[in-house]
Structure formats: C-alpha cells, structure tokens
Write an enzyme that holds these catalytic residues in place. Structure first.
Site, PDB file in Angstrom:
ATOM      1  N   HIS A 185       0.696  -1.083   0.022  1.00  0.00           N
ATOM      2  CA  HIS A 185      -0.063  -0.008   0.115  1.00  0.00           C
ATOM      3  C   HIS A 185       0.662   1.205   0.026  1.00  0.00           C
ATOM      4  CE1 HIS A 185      -3.427  -2.265   1.978  1.00  0.00           C
ATOM      5  NE2 HIS A 185      -3.310  -2.883   0.558  1.00  0.00           N
TER       6      HIS A 185
ATOM      7  N   CYS B 293       3.916  12.178 -14.364  1.00  0.00           N
ATOM      8  CA  CYS B 293       4.464  12.757 -15.417  1.00  0.00           C
ATOM      9  C   CYS B 293       5.357  12.093 -16.185  1.00  0.00           C
ATOM     10  CB  CYS B 293       4.677  14.284 -15.361  1.00  0.00           C
ATOM     11  SG  CYS B 293       6.165  14.354 -14.127  1.00  0.00           S
TER      12      CYS B 293
HETATM   13  N1  APR Z   1      -0.960  -7.345  17.667  1.00  0.00           N
HETATM   14  C1  APR Z   1      -1.619  -7.909  16.633  1.00  0.00           C
HETATM   15  N2  APR Z   1      -2.756  -7.499  16.191  1.00  0.00           N
HETATM   16  C2  APR Z   1      -3.465  -6.522  16.597  1.00  0.00           C
HETATM   17  C3  APR Z   1      -2.947  -5.680  17.664  1.00  0.00           C
HETATM   18  C4  APR Z   1      -1.750  -6.140  18.130  1.00  0.00           C
HETATM   19  N3  APR Z   1      -1.290  -5.452  19.421  1.00  0.00           N
HETATM   20  N4  APR Z   1      -3.914  -4.912  18.050  1.00  0.00           N
HETATM   21  C5  APR Z   1      -4.972  -4.864  17.349  1.00  0.00           C
HETATM   22  N5  APR Z   1      -4.615  -5.886  16.234  1.00  0.00           N
HETATM   23  C6  APR Z   1      -5.498  -6.538  15.234  1.00  0.00           C
HETATM   24  C7  APR Z   1      -7.023  -6.255  15.156  1.00  0.00           C
HETATM   25  O1  APR Z   1      -7.624  -7.000  16.089  1.00  0.00           O
HETATM   26  C8  APR Z   1      -7.280  -6.073  13.688  1.00  0.00           C
HETATM   27  O2  APR Z   1      -7.757  -7.434  13.505  1.00  0.00           O
HETATM   28  O3  APR Z   1      -5.104  -5.730  13.953  1.00  0.00           O
HETATM   29  C9  APR Z   1      -6.063  -5.740  13.059  1.00  0.00           C
HETATM   30  C10 APR Z   1      -6.003  -4.662  12.288  1.00  0.00           C
HETATM   31  O4  APR Z   1      -7.028  -4.564  11.412  1.00  0.00           O
HETATM   32  P1  APR Z   1      -7.419  -3.302  10.178  1.00  0.00           P
HETATM   33  O5  APR Z   1      -7.523  -2.059  11.374  1.00  0.00           O
HETATM   34  O6  APR Z   1      -8.519  -3.691   9.565  1.00  0.00           O
HETATM   35  O7  APR Z   1      -6.005  -2.868   9.564  1.00  0.00           O
HETATM   36  P2  APR Z   1      -5.483  -3.858   8.337  1.00  0.00           P
HETATM   37  O8  APR Z   1      -5.802  -5.289   8.285  1.00  0.00           O
HETATM   38  O9  APR Z   1      -3.947  -3.557   8.196  1.00  0.00           O
HETATM   39  O10 APR Z   1      -6.337  -3.183   7.264  1.00  0.00           O
HETATM   40  C11 APR Z   1      -6.105  -3.336   6.027  1.00  0.00           C
HETATM   41  O11 APR Z   1      -7.369  -1.489   5.097  1.00  0.00           O
HETATM   42  O12 APR Z   1      -8.028   0.492   5.795  1.00  0.00           O
HETATM   43  C12 APR Z   1      -7.133  -0.212   4.745  1.00  0.00           C
HETATM   44  O13 APR Z   1      -5.364   0.555   3.473  1.00  0.00           O
HETATM   45  C13 APR Z   1      -5.871   0.111   4.808  1.00  0.00           C
HETATM   46  O14 APR Z   1      -3.871  -1.318   4.913  1.00  0.00           O
HETATM   47  C14 APR Z   1      -5.102  -1.089   5.428  1.00  0.00           C
HETATM   48  C15 APR Z   1      -6.236  -2.203   5.086  1.00  0.00           C
END
Ligand code: APR
Length: 258
Positions: free
Chosen positions: A126, A138
């Site tokens: 990303h 460009c």
């Molecule tokens: N350790 C491991 N996992 C964790 C922790 C932690 N300390 N804290 C939270 N999580 C988990 C949450 O339970 C959740 O399932 O991390 C996950 C984060 O999920 P998202 O917020 O959806 O992030 P992500 O999966 O990276 O999103 C993917 O979506 O919004 C777009 O482009 C953006 O790259 C992003 C993509």
C-alpha cells in the site's frame, strides 16, 4: 508474556512448524504497529481527523476536490510517525531474517517501522507514508519525488510538470503496485509457513494472500488478539498482541536451536 494455556500451546505449535520450515514468510497489517502507538484502521481515527471519513481523505477524488486538506492529513500523520518507534514485534520479525535469509515481510502498512527495526526484505502493498510522487505520474507510475519538507500546508508542485505532489500510498479505489502484488503472490505460492500478523483480513487483494498460500500448501499461523477474517483458515491462532507473541515465539525457536 502472560500466556494462557491456549496461547502457550499455540506458541509451541507455531515454533514446531517454523523449526521445520524452509521458506517462511509474513503478511502484516496495522495490528503489528499498534503497540508502537499507531491506531489501527478499524479503531476510530482520533483528534482533529476524527471528524472526517477516510474516504474524504484517502481517495484520488478527495485529493482532486481538496488537495490542501488531504495533504495536511498526510503531513499530520508523517509528523506523528516521526515520534513513533518500532516495537518488540517489529524487531523479532527483523531477527527472523537472520534465521531464514530469504524471509520476506509482505506489509499493508505505510509506516516504515519494519525497515527501521532492521527488516530488509519488505514488500509494501500500500505504498509508503514518507514518500511522495507526482500526482500526474508525469514520468511514469510512479514518478517518485524526493520531498521531505514539513512546513508546506499545500502540496508543492512537481519539479518536472508542476502538478501537485501527493503521498506515494495506495488510496481507496486505486490499483496496488503491480510489481509488489505479483511478488507477494509468488512468495505466498512458495512459502511453507505464512505468519499472518495484525490484519483483519477485510481488504483485498491482500486479504486473499493467506488463502492462496494455504492452497499452495503453506501452514498458516495467525497472531491477532481478535478473531479475524483469516482465523477460519489458520492452522494456529495465537490470540495475543504481536509485540509480545513474536518475541516469545523467537525465544522458543532460539531455545531449541542449540
Ligand atoms: N497485535 C496484533 N494484532 C492486533 C493488535 C496487536 N497488538 N492490535 C490490534 N490488532 C488487530 C486487530 O484485531 C485487527 O484484526 O489488528 C487488526 C487490524 O485490522 P485493520 O485495522 O483492518 O488493519 P488492516 O487489516 O491492516 O487493514 C488493511 O485496510 O483501511 C485499509 O489500506 C488500509 O492497509 C489497510 C487495510
């Protein structure tokens, strides 16, 4: 790490899989940076930016409509990132490259914490928050522009064509970089163990990679305190924060490699 019997068993199972792995890899999401202080996407944005829906800030249409607002949003995130450090989970993953020289991390994150922790083989699906490019591409897609100024409240002009600069990150409704997504697919097709860390598994095409790896024969180890879209295909699920689970996993591997 306070480990429940279930997580202790998960760590042991994960270590056993990795001990016999010839080609492990990792897919990371926002959760791996959570213990560094970066909110995940599924948590509410905090502060000034909480009033905005991400689609008002992270789409080509939003940038075309209000380049100053989008630029200031990213400048604010860059300033926040400057004060943030990798956590023990990032460092443990970097140490995997010592044990497995071809170990690669496929990340959905745009922070540079994996690299700052010492990881060399990082495939960024990303983009990268700290990088800028010409919004008109460009000189090709992307046209990287080296700009690190933090004072400007509006996007500076591209030195080649004058179009406004934009962050080199993938926005909603945009295609992922073809080279990176192709490389990620190759890695998942050849991995015998895939660590899936800190992702909800809700955003494709990254969310399709674990199933592709499993179909190609990989064992899936998920590290996430919550159940995610990936959990149903994980062979091992360690329900713990990655900043604790990854160092514990590495210690287990090191304690039995003697
Ligand atoms: N350790 C491991 N996992 C964790 C922790 C932690 N300390 N804290 C939270 N999580 C988990 C949450 O339970 C959740 O399932 O991390 C996950 C984060 O999920 P998202 O917020 O959806 O992030 P992500 O999966 O990276 O999103 C993917 O979506 O919004 C777009 O482009 C953006 O790259 C992003 C993509």
């Amino acid at each position: 790490m306070e480990t429940s019997p279930t997580n202790q068993r998960g760590l042991q199972d994960a270590a056993a899989l990795l001990r016999h792995s010839a080609a492990p890899a990792a897919l990371t999401g926002a959760g791996v940076s959570r213990e560094s202080g970066i909110p995940t996407f599924r948590e509410a944005q905090t502060g000034l930016w909480a009033q905005y829906d991400p689609t008002e800030l992270a789409t080509p249409e939003a940038f075309h409509r209000n380049p100053e607002l989008v630029w200031q949003f990213y400048q604010s995130r860059r300033a926040d990132l400057a004060a943030i450090q990798p956590n023990p989970g990032h460092y443990a993953l970097a140490a995997f490259e010592t044990r497995y020289p071809d170990f690669s991390i496929i990340t959905q994150n745009v922070d540079d914490l994996h690299e700052r922790a010492g990881s060399k083989n990082v495939i960024r699906l990303h983009g990268r928050l700290s990088a800028n490019k010409c919004s008109a591409d460009c000189k090709g897609n992307p046209t990287p522009i080296d700009y690190t100024g933090i004072e400007s409240l509006k996007p500076p002009p591209c030195p080649h064509c004058g179009a406004p600069l934009r962050p080199d990150v993938v926005w909603f409704n945009e295609m992922l970089p073809p080279r990176e997504i192709s490389l990620a697919g190759e890695i998942c097709a050849s991995a015998d163990v895939l660590l899936v860390i800190g992702t909800s598994g809700m955003v494709s095409p990254a969310s399709l990679l674990p199933a592709a790896a499993r179909s190609a024969g990989a064992m899936i180890i998920e590290i996430n305190p919550q159940i995610s879209e990936i959990s149903r295909i994980a062979h091992v699920h360690i329900a713990a924060p990655s900043g604790q689970a990854l160092p514990a996993l590495l210690r287990l591997l090191e304690s039995t490699s003697l």
